[in-house]
Design an enzyme around this catalytic site. Sequence first.
Site, short mmCIF file in Angstrom:
data_model
loop_
_atom_site.label_atom_id
_atom_site.label_comp_id
_atom_site.label_asym_id
_atom_site.label_seq_id
_atom_site.Cartn_x
_atom_site.Cartn_y
_atom_site.Cartn_z
N GLU A 1 -5.89 -3.96 -0.29
CA GLU A 1 -6.24 -5.03 0.65
C GLU A 1 -7.43 -5.87 0.17
OE1 GLU A 1 -5.52 -1.92 1.41
OE2 GLU A 1 -4.48 -1.74 3.33
N LYS B 1 -14.77 17.44 10.77
CA LYS B 1 -15.78 17.35 11.84
C LYS B 1 -16.05 18.75 12.36
CE LYS B 1 -14.88 12.68 13.41
NZ LYS B 1 -14.25 11.87 14.42
N THR C 1 0.87 -1.18 0.00
CA THR C 1 0.00 0.00 0.00
C THR C 1 0.91 1.23 0.00
OG1 THR C 1 -0.01 0.14 2.40
CG2 THR C 1 -1.73 -1.19 1.40
N TRP D 1 -20.21 15.61 10.58
CA TRP D 1 -19.26 15.27 9.52
C TRP D 1 -19.61 15.99 8.22
CZ3 TRP D 1 -18.14 9.26 9.91
CH2 TRP D 1 -17.56 9.00 11.18
P1 AMP Z 1 -5.31 1.83 -3.06
O1 AMP Z 1 -5.12 0.78 -2.03
O2 AMP Z 1 -4.06 2.61 -3.37
O3 AMP Z 1 -5.97 1.28 -4.27
O4 AMP Z 1 -6.30 2.94 -2.45
C1 AMP Z 1 -7.58 2.58 -1.99
C2 AMP Z 1 -8.38 3.79 -1.58
O5 AMP Z 1 -8.73 4.57 -2.71
C3 AMP Z 1 -9.71 3.43 -0.95
O6 AMP Z 1 -9.59 3.11 0.40
C4 AMP Z 1 -10.51 4.68 -1.18
O7 AMP Z 1 -10.25 5.65 -0.17
C5 AMP Z 1 -9.99 5.19 -2.49
N1 AMP Z 1 -10.92 4.82 -3.58
C6 AMP Z 1 -10.89 3.73 -4.38
N2 AMP Z 1 -11.90 3.75 -5.26
C7 AMP Z 1 -12.61 4.89 -5.02
C8 AMP Z 1 -13.77 5.48 -5.61
N3 AMP Z 1 -14.43 4.94 -6.65
N4 AMP Z 1 -14.20 6.65 -5.06
C9 AMP Z 1 -13.57 7.24 -4.02
N5 AMP Z 1 -12.46 6.73 -3.45
C10 AMP Z 1 -11.99 5.57 -3.94
#
Ligand code: AMP
Length: 544
Positions: A333, A442, A185, A447
């Site tokens: 994940e 917040k 990540t 929120w």
């Molecule tokens: P990654 O592990 O780098 O793919 O990042 C994942 C994170 O990207 C998620 O926990 C979300 O916060 C964000 N994310 C993924 N898809 C979306 C989406 N369609 N809209 C908003 N946030 C997203």
Amino acid sequence: MLGLMQQRELLISSFLDYAEAYHPRVEVVSRLRDGTLHRIGWGGIADRARRLAQALQRLGIRRGARVATLAWNTHRHLELFFGVTGSGIVLHTVNPRLFPEQLRYIIDHAENGVVFFDVEFAGLVADLAPHLPTVHTYVALGVRDELPDLALPNLLAYEDLLAAEDGDFAWPMFDENSASSLCYTSGTTGNPKGVLYSHRSTVLHTFSLMAVDTMAISARETLLPCAPLFHVNCWGIPYAAAGTGAKLVLPGSRLDGESLWELLRDEGVTFAAAVPTVWLTLFAWMERQADLNPGALKLRRVLSGGTAVPRVVIDTLRDRFGATLLQAWGMTELSPLGTVGNLLPRHDALDEEARTALRLKQGRTIYGIELRVVDEAGRPLPRDGTSVGLIQARGPWVLSGYFKGDGGQAVDADGWFGTGDVGTLDADGFLTITDRAKDVVKSGGEWISSIELENLAVGHPAVQEAAVIAARHARWQERPLLLVTCKEGRSVTKAELLAFLAPKVAKWWLPDDVICVDAMPHTATGKVQKARLRSEYADWLERG
Ligand code: AMP
């Protein structure tokens, strides 16, 4: 009583066997470094992946060992996806855009012995090499003539390795729970954390991509994945392409508007996957061209995610391309898919505006993933589309723990993984993400969704990118602060932006201030670095 069906291990190699047997001449097209297109059939990919497996054996790489890649979307990287995993070796796809300290950390943490790299990254690899004690072999993804002039230990040319083998190799059978690939990540805080996929989790996730209510990947499609192969296994698309015999178009490193347009037009792409920025870049390039007719393309479906999809992407794809945008949500994940925005039969009766509102949501829960929303004490909240809380996930392609345990406890006693996203779920399983838990504003305990404000702000014609952060406030503890960058040659004032937002949100959601900045800081995966903005601007409203 147990069933009486065969216990065949679910292995990634089965996808390539299928593609080779039934779709050997279906093309895998790759954009090379010099811009030319390389063509090979699935049969050729299978032969080269087997040669790679033989070469890995000859190099003495054992099952369970991790080999790293630093590479764009090309046929050679695709061969590594199959040749490495099919051998029982773990493919660690490294994101070359990570910061050097992060690259050193993850290659060391993964204990990579071999690094396969695109010649473009030779400089980066040379800088890193003195700090990578575990790496004993470097393989440049090209022919000997392309080998960079670098003092790297044991530098080999990929094409030499393959040419020395005969391809007479059968994929081994082993436990489907064996590790197949490793992704870290991006880690906006702390060290990156390793997510270790298994053959079983990957195969089940891939089956889902072939389901009609997920991506409906089939032999009829020509797929253009712009999502990098190093980002969560390219959302699983390469495996689904092989498992269905779909044509695959790999854009290399060229994601500019003109290069993408050529691929969409000349290769007959029907399905493309990319983060929203890629589409915005394409549209900006199209605006400067005369006589383009996107309606004549074969593009019908576009999958986008990774960040909220702006409305202009949905509208432009529908109105100019005749294509449907499917918003997906997930994360490293989750392998990564958790939701995909396919609508339900009763939505056919809705007008376009109402359908677009559904497409703006983060997608609908797919079979195989359980999602729930809980409050801050971990108590489940109703799936009513309005109760905002923390989103948790569970399922056979959700992690059970981080690699080597570094990253803390990933799941609770019941297997629920806290995604770190905040939002709502409705009765149909549609997910709306309002924030990352750490990004939520917040105000007086209530929120405010930074994502919603950002989406509205980028709807202003002068705004290129927007970020809302929580700024400290004497009375309300936190208030929203809006930062924007403007499109080339455009500008916007605070008063204009607030007037633009005012009719669209509750009054108490309106940002307390608007700051125009020259550039936004981004993470290696292209997300705005809110932590950095917060450290610079959290006291903005107190500065007086
Ligand atoms: P990654 O592990 O780098 O793919 O990042 C994942 C994170 O990207 C998620 O926990 C979300 O916060 C964000 N994310 C993924 N898809 C979306 C989406 N369609 N809209 C908003 N946030 C997203």
